[in-house]
Design an enzyme around this catalytic site. Structure first.
Site, mmCIF file in Angstrom:
data_model
loop_
_atom_site.group_PDB
_atom_site.id
_atom_site.type_symbol
_atom_site.label_atom_id
_atom_site.label_comp_id
_atom_site.label_asym_id
_atom_site.label_seq_id
_atom_site.Cartn_x
_atom_site.Cartn_y
_atom_site.Cartn_z
ATOM 1 N N HIS A 1 -110.840 7.518 47.815
ATOM 2 C CA HIS A 1 -109.517 6.898 47.929
ATOM 3 C C HIS A 1 -108.645 7.216 46.714
ATOM 4 O O HIS A 1 -107.622 6.577 46.494
ATOM 5 C CB HIS A 1 -109.673 5.382 48.123
ATOM 6 N N LYS B 1 -113.266 18.331 14.820
ATOM 7 C CA LYS B 1 -113.783 17.632 13.637
ATOM 8 C C LYS B 1 -113.073 18.113 12.384
ATOM 9 O O LYS B 1 -112.651 17.318 11.545
ATOM 10 C CB LYS B 1 -115.290 17.879 13.476
ATOM 11 N N GLU C 1 -121.224 21.115 27.738
ATOM 12 C CA GLU C 1 -121.462 21.572 26.367
ATOM 13 C C GLU C 1 -122.379 22.798 26.342
ATOM 14 O O GLU C 1 -122.342 23.596 25.412
ATOM 15 C CB GLU C 1 -122.075 20.415 25.558
HETATM 16 O O1 PA5 Z 1 -125.880 17.871 22.459
HETATM 17 C C1 PA5 Z 1 -125.534 17.848 21.293
HETATM 18 O O2 PA5 Z 1 -126.108 18.530 20.426
HETATM 19 C C2 PA5 Z 1 -124.405 16.952 20.814
HETATM 20 O O3 PA5 Z 1 -123.754 16.334 21.860
HETATM 21 C C3 PA5 Z 1 -124.938 15.902 19.866
HETATM 22 O O4 PA5 Z 1 -125.901 15.139 20.557
HETATM 23 C C4 PA5 Z 1 -123.842 14.984 19.357
HETATM 24 O O5 PA5 Z 1 -122.817 15.728 18.795
HETATM 25 C C5 PA5 Z 1 -124.395 14.021 18.323
HETATM 26 O O6 PA5 Z 1 -124.984 14.715 17.263
HETATM 27 P P1 PA5 Z 1 -125.977 14.006 16.261
HETATM 28 O O7 PA5 Z 1 -127.156 13.537 17.011
HETATM 29 O O8 PA5 Z 1 -126.319 15.051 15.254
HETATM 30 O O9 PA5 Z 1 -125.227 12.847 15.635
#
Ligand code: PA5
Length: 437
Positions: free
Chosen positions: A300, A414, A279
């Site tokens: 494996h 989303k 990410e």
């Molecule tokens: O690293 C990030 O920002 C994301 O992976 C969020 O943690 C994830 O989308 C969850 O978001 P939130 O804590 O706002 O529900």
């Protein structure tokens, strides 16, 4: 921690020296807050200063939950659950004792079967909820919160609010508003710390403390690693060297990094690592693709590809120097399975030789290997490791020339999902998508 001897066939010391200027500039951007995403750098100093602001309150809440709940439901997704899950898996025995509060993670999937089975499982259990969402609006945890909050209310009536712990941004978002209104205990997620960099805040610490894990040791480990990351000179700075070498490899076409462990309980550390790097770095058409495997199990399955498939891979192997437990292999009369050559040896020796043999085979197969040596599995080492990876990831992202602290790409699915579900405001997109389906 870092041994890069098995990458030197692919990366020279000269190249490591040549990239030093870029790496040190990236480090300075992190520390001086002059790079992209500089409003999300709260995690850099957090373990040293702010972490103790809520420490006592976290410990007290954890104690209360252990006293009144057989289960703590941790509701969150992405960075709002993976760090705690990684720590819990790493620091708990494989087969949990029947006593103590069990931590169950929900709201990280939309699987109806998973949700229904947990709803059924909780019918006759005392439980509490830790809802974790920085934004307070993420769909998966919001749905789970609705489902499990209803169950809690049906069970405990008005007193159910005392069993809900909300970890969120103070003063912002719907979760904070509801938590204030209903009187849930609130733990802060600092505004300047993004989800995947939040494991050392209450996001990770409350679930871990509830499981009886020594969160002070985690913080001490993170503090020690922070000092190393900040103060060690380049050629002795493992996080900087790791960021440097993975970028050199990437520039030479090694675009996939595989995180390797030989201990199945580190599976979720691999999941956390994948989110952190994937990410953070995967944007603007760039980025190393993070994968993870558990050896020898996956030798494996994926082993064939790794040894012999497309040469776009390198491996980062986490080597646990001292096993938590070990077993002796004994001689057997008749030696029908031909294993007596191992008699008198501990199983960890076999595991370690498998590691060494695999590193050598993969390097021969043109897969560079970086080794991270961790002395043992402990709360302290977990703290060190997560800080190491977060720091390396920030530096590495700047070396790639991207913002390691945003995640706009996550919004695409989303929007489509909302449109397809008929969420108000998404009507035009909904029509467009229907034509494509
Ligand atoms: O690293 C990030 O920002 C994301 O992976 C969020 O943690 C994830 O989308 C969850 O978001 P939130 O804590 O706002 O529900």
């Amino acid at each position: 921690m870092l041994n890069y001897k098995n990458a030197l066939k692919f990366v020279s010391e000269k190249e490591i020296n040549n990239i030093a200027g870029e790496v040190l500039a990236a480090k300075e951007k992190l520390l001086n807050k002059t790079g992209l995403g500089n409003d999300f750098l709260g995690w850099v100093d957090y373990p040293e200063k702010e972490v103790f602001t809520d420490f006592e309150r976290i410990c007290e809440a954890a104690k209360r939950i252990r006293q009144d709940s057989e289960v703590l439901l941790v509701i969150g997704i992405g960075g709002s659950y993976l760090g705690a899950k990684a720590g819990l898996s790493m620091l708990s025995p494989y087969f949990l004792k029947s006593s103590g509060t069990k931590v169950i993670f929900v709201g990280n999937t939309l699987s109806p079967a998973y949700s229904k089975e947990i709803l059924d499982y909780l019918q006759d259990k005392d439980f509490s909820i830790n809802i974790i969402s920085k934004s307070g609006t993420t769909t998966e945890p919001a749905i789970a919160f609705r489902l499990f909050r209803n169950l809690l209310q049906n069970k405990y009536g008005a007193s159910s609010n005392k069993r809900i712990y909300a970890t969120t941004t103070i003063g912002k978002g719907v979760l904070y508003r509801v938590a204030k209104e209903k009187g849930y205990e609130i733990f802060p997620i600092p505004e300047d710390i993004g989800g995947r960099y939040s494991v050392l805040t209450a996001v990770g610490l409350l679930p871990l403390a509830t499981s009886g894990i020594d969160i002070k040791a985690i913080i001490e480990g993170a503090q020690a690693e922070r000092r190393a990351c900040l103060n060690q000179p380049y050629l002795k700075n493992d996080a900087l060297l790791y960021a440097a070498i993975r970028n050199i490899l990437y520039r030479k076409g090694k675009e996939i990094e595989i995180f390797v462990t030989y201990e199945p309980k580190l599976k979720y550390l691999g999941e956390w690592y994948k989110q952190l790097f994937g990410e953070s770095e995967g944007k603007s058409g760039k980025g190393l693709f993070p994968a993870s495997v558990i050896y020898t199990t996956d030798l494996h399955s994926l082993g064939q590809y790794i040894q012999d498939g497309k040469r776009i891979l390198f491996e980062t192997v986490l080597n646990i120097e001292k096993p938590e437990k070990d077993v002796l292999l004994e001689a057997e009369a008749g030696d029908f399975d031909g294993l007596n050559y191992l008699s008198g040896k501990m199983l960890d020796i076999v595991n370690k030789q498998a590691l060494k043999g695999t590193v050598l085979a993969h390097v021969d197969g043109n897969v560079p290997n970086l080794i991270l040596n961790l002395p043992e599995i402990s709360a302290y080492e977990f703290g060190r490791l997560v800080y190491f990876f977060m720091f390396a990831c920030g530096v590495s992202g700047y070396l790639l020339g991207i913002n390691p602290f945003d995640q706009e790409g996550v919004e695409a699915y989303k929007k489509n999902m909302f449109a397809l579900l008929g969420k108000p405001g998404y009507e035009a997109l909904s029509e467009e998508l229907k034509k494509k389906l």
